[in-house]
Structure formats: structure tokens, C-alpha cells
Design a protein around this motif. Structure first.
Motif, PDB file in Angstrom:
ATOM      1  N   GLU A   1       0.809  -1.216   0.000  1.00  0.00           N
ATOM      2  CA  GLU A   1       0.000   0.000   0.000  1.00  0.00           C
ATOM      3  C   GLU A   1       0.846   1.272   0.000  1.00  0.00           C
ATOM      4  O   GLU A   1       0.333   2.367  -0.230  1.00  0.00           O
ATOM      5  CB  GLU A   1      -0.940   0.016   1.214  1.00  0.00           C
ATOM      6  N   GLU A   2       2.152   1.135   0.289  1.00  0.00           N
ATOM      7  CA  GLU A   2       3.032   2.305   0.278  1.00  0.00           C
ATOM      8  C   GLU A   2       3.807   2.446  -1.019  1.00  0.00           C
ATOM      9  O   GLU A   2       4.520   3.431  -1.211  1.00  0.00           O
ATOM     10  CB  GLU A   2       4.016   2.239   1.454  1.00  0.00           C
ATOM     11  N   LYS A   3       3.701   1.446  -1.903  1.00  0.00           N
ATOM     12  CA  LYS A   3       4.372   1.561  -3.194  1.00  0.00           C
ATOM     13  C   LYS A   3       3.798   2.755  -3.958  1.00  0.00           C
ATOM     14  O   LYS A   3       2.644   3.133  -3.770  1.00  0.00           O
ATOM     15  CB  LYS A   3       4.160   0.288  -4.019  1.00  0.00           C
ATOM     16  N   LEU A   4       4.607   3.323  -4.827  1.00  0.00           N
ATOM     17  CA  LEU A   4       4.160   4.489  -5.585  1.00  0.00           C
ATOM     18  C   LEU A   4       3.365   4.046  -6.812  1.00  0.00           C
ATOM     19  O   LEU A   4       3.780   4.190  -7.958  1.00  0.00           O
ATOM     20  CB  LEU A   4       5.366   5.342  -6.012  1.00  0.00           C
ATOM     21  N   ASP A   5       2.174   3.458  -6.530  1.00  0.00           N
ATOM     22  CA  ASP A   5       1.272   3.015  -7.588  1.00  0.00           C
ATOM     23  C   ASP A   5       0.250   4.117  -7.826  1.00  0.00           C
ATOM     24  O   ASP A   5      -0.761   4.231  -7.130  1.00  0.00           O
ATOM     25  CB  ASP A   5       0.586   1.711  -7.169  1.00  0.00           C
ATOM     26  N   TYR A   6       0.511   4.953  -8.840  1.00  0.00           N
ATOM     27  CA  TYR A   6      -0.337   6.108  -9.098  1.00  0.00           C
ATOM     28  C   TYR A   6      -1.693   5.714  -9.680  1.00  0.00           C
ATOM     29  O   TYR A   6      -2.670   6.455  -9.559  1.00  0.00           O
ATOM     30  CB  TYR A   6       0.367   7.087 -10.051  1.00  0.00           C
TER      31      TYR A   6
END
Length: 425
Positions: A24-29
């Protein structure tokens, strides 16, 4: 504004970006594409960020990384921010050492790009073109030692003593016409000329006038010796001519050689007689260049011929050149049969020489596929220049700059100077 501050920053989250980051903290825009505020984070990370991860809409960076390699710093610099329309709000925070590193690398990259343009203009593959990268004087390295391969460090002394400089890449169209007008004005201010065989000669011209003339010319940056300083925009060679401390370079000779092509229109030379002198253009061939280029390229990158080097020299000096050349032939019999090269005259001459060439294109004699037709060049006279420096610094006390060179550049730099034969009209 104060009432809106909390709402504007409430959605910002501080996240750590590395291999162990929670999903949930990955930079998945994409997960935030249809939300009101989108993905808004303060991202903190190490290798994951430094390897070029893209942060969309990034506007503020705090850079704290102690890398000492050009390529690593450039790679990390890719994510410093690129939000369109917010350029004036970008902020990059780093310590003074890192600022100096990036300033040095920016200059080195600018020089390298100019070398690439020269390689393209010469239509040479990388295997035949010398590439150099300016080394850092203290801390930085170009890249890791295991990646350096054939690159070698070489200290190049920037000295124009006994050297010749030519503008083989010449301006075209309006830029060239400005050069023609500039030459006419400059020569008009020089007064009466003497003649030496088929050449006009002015003596005792102050170095400041020479520097002012060169500064006003449109000179392509593909002429390597005239590369401008990336910080000031000024050409170091021109500044050297104007401000150098050598008394030998205080006064110059100026020469305009005659050719056998068309006469330069509306240009007459004061010869001190009732008859004003005309200037006939020299004939030269040109290599193919891209249609969009702002320059033409002279064949073999040769502007003048060796006879130009004799201008302004006394009979005793010319005799000294011939004797010195005989000594060279005695040491190296393979040079027999060759004409005296230009550098032999520059070693003996006592004053610097500026030669101004008016050139007309002629049809190529060989390799028409790689040469330009005269009709594609046009009928207007083209201006090129040559500079011949005497041996004013025999101990080579010029400014030293360390470059990292590939094998081709190293060979070109330390190999013997090759002189072409006379390119007669």
C-alpha cells in the motif's frame, strides 16, 4: 489561506520507498487516478529512488547522497522534478559540495555533446572518433573503474604556442553575409595594405582589434578551438588573444590571400596607389552536411594552404625554416618528398598572423556521393579564417586540464601532426 492549509496537507503521507515497502506504500499512481487529490507523498528512500524511479508531479527534492561518479549523479538527477506549468516552484536542496559537482558535470556533458555533434558532422562512427570527458580536479570520477575499459586519463595543456587554428566549419546564409559585411568594415578601418605576391598584408595590428574582430564573427561551435565557455558564453581563445601577457602577441599581421575565382563584390582594398585592389575568391570543395545545419564544411577541414604561413616572414626566417626542415629530413628520411609543413613556419615566425579567406565552392573532383555540388552552396563568397601563432611559450606553460580520453582521442592528441599538401586554386 490559513483556513485552507490543513486541508491542503492532510492527504500527504510520509512513505519509505525501498524493496521492503508494504504494497500500500508503493508508488502506484493508478490506484489514485480517479481520487480528488491523487497520490500525495513525501517519499524517503535510498537505492530505489536513486536508480531513476519516477515521481509524478515532483516539485521539491532534498538531495543527500555521497556519490562520487558522474554517471551515478546524473542518474539520480533524473528525478529532480518536472511538473509542467510549475517550473518556477521547483526547489532542490543539497549541500555546497553536491552543487559544485553538478555544475562541473553539466559543463563536462555540454562539451561531450559538442563532440557528438562534431562526430555527426564528420559522418564518423564512434570507433573512429575521439571522445573526451573533462575529469574533475579533486573528488569526482567519470565512472567506476570496472566500467572505464579503454579510457585513459591524460593531462592536456591548453596552449596555442606554435599552433594553427582554422574555421573549417563556416557559417551560411544570413550568418555568412553578416561575416562578409563585418570583414569589409574591419579591413576598411585597417587603412593601407601592402602586397606580398598575391596577398594583401597589414602589419602592426593591435591584439585588442583582433579580439574584437573575432568576437564579432559568426563562428560555428563545431570549430573545436573556438568552443565558448559554458558559464560565460565567451570564447576562451578570443579572451586569451585580448588579455594574454606575451609581448610577442601584442601586434598581429593580417593577410587576405587572392584566389582565381570570382571577385568579392563591393570590396576594394586601399593599396596606397591610384588603383584600388580587388579580392578574388579561392576555390574550395565542400563535404555534404545536413540541410538543416547552420554551417558548411570544407573538404578535408582545410581552409588555407601552407604558403599562407610564409606571410610576414623575413628572408632570414624563411631560410631558417628550410634549414630546420632539412634537419627533420635527416632524422626521418620517410618525410622526403613532402613539402614543408605549416608547423615548421609557426616555430620560426615572430608575429601572430590572422588570414581572412574569401571562398567560392567548386564542383567536387572525387567522391561526389560525399561532396556537395557548387549550386547547393550558392554563389555568395564565404568567409573563413586561419590563425597562426608563433612559438611564444616554448616551455608550454599553458593552462592544464585533465580529460578522460578513449583510445581514438588519445591517438589523435599525442600522434604526429599531419599536414595536407597545398590546396592550390
Amino acid at each position: 489561506i490559513r483556513t485552507q492549509l490543513n486541508e491542503s496537507v492532510a492527504s500527504i503521507k510520509v512513505v519509505t520507498i525501498n524493496q521492503k515497502s508494504a504494497p500500500e506504500e508503493k508508488l502506484d499512481y493508478s490506484r489514485y487516478k480517479n481520487t480528488e487529490k491523487g497520490r500525495r507523498v513525501i517519499a524517503i528512500g535510498g537505492l530505489t529512488l536513486s536508480r531513476g524511479l519516477t515521481l509524478e508531479g515532483l516539485s521539491v527534492s532534498y538531495f543527500y547522497r555521497n556519490s562520487k561518479a558522474y554517471d551515478t549523479l546524473l542518474q539520480m538527477g533524473r528525478w529532480f522534478g518536472y511538473r509542467p506549468g510549475y517550473d518556477d516552484l521547483f526547489r532542490i536542496w543539497m549541500n555546497i559540495d553536491a552543487q559544485n559537482w553538478y555544475a562541473h558535470i553539466a559543463n563536462a556533458v555540454a562539451e561531450l555533446r559538442t563532440d557528438f555533434r562534431r562526430m555527426s558532422a564528420n559522418r564518423l562512427p564512434p570507433s573512429r572518433f575521439g571522445i573526451r570527458v573533462k575529469a574533475h580536479p579533486d573528488t569526482l570520477i567519470v565512472t567506476a573503474q570496472n566500467k572505464m575499459r579503454s579510457g585513459q586519463e591524460f593531462e592536456h595543456s591548453i596552449s596555442f604556442s606554435a599552433s594553427g587554428v582554422e574555421t573549417a566549419y563556416v557559417a551560411k546564409d544570413q550568418l555568412n553575409q553578416q561575416n562578409v559585411d563585418w570583414v569589409k568594415q574591419f579591413i576598411k578601418e585597417r587603412g593601407t595594405a601592402t602586397t606580398q605576391k598575391n596577398k594583401y598584408l597589414w602589419s602592426g595590428v593591435k591584439k585588442q582589434a583582433i579580439a574584437q574582430f573575432l568576437a564579432g564573427l559568426n563562428i560555428s561551435n563545431l570549430n573545436m578551438q573556438f568552443l565558448p565557455d559554458h558559464e560565460t558564453g565567451e570564447r576562451p581563445l578570443v579572451k586569451f588573444i585580448e588579455n594574454n601577457p606575451y609581448t610577442t602577441l601584442d601586434e598581429w599581421d593580417i593577410c587576405i590571400p587572392q584566389g582565381e575565382n570570382d571577385i568579392v563584390p563591393n570590396f576594394l582594398i586601399n593599396t596606397g596607389t591610384d588603383v584600388l585592389g580587388e579580392v578574388a575568391c579561392r576555390s574550395r570543395q565542400f563535404e555534404k552536411t545536413p540541410k538543416s545545419a547552420s554551417y558548411f564544411k570544407l573538404n578535408r577541414q582545410r581552409v588555407g594552404d601552407t604558403s599562407d604561413e610564409k606571410v610576414g616572414m623575413s628572408i632570414s626566417q624563411l631560410a631558417a625554416v628550410e634549414n630546420a626542415w632539412k634537419d627533420e629530413l635527416a632524422k626521418d628520411p620517410e618525410k622526403r618528398g613532402k613539402s614543408i609543413p605549416g608547423y615548421m613556419y609557426r616555430k620560426i615566425r615572430s608575429k601572430p598572423l590572422l588570414t581572412i579567406h574569401f571562398i567560392k565552392a567548386v564542383e567536387p573532383k572525387v567522391k561526389p556521393d560525399t561532396m556537395m555540388k557548387a549550386i547547393d552552396i550558392g554563389t555568395d563568397p564565404i568567409v573563413a579564417i586561419s590563425l597562426s601563432f608563433p612559438d611564444f611559450d616554448p616551455e608550454s606553460k599553458g593552462k592544464s586540464v585533465v580529460y578522460r580520453l578513449n583510445k581514438v582521442a588519445l591517438r589523435d592528441l599525442i600522434g604526429e601532426e599531419e599536414e595536407e599538401g597545398d590546396d592550390t586554386d
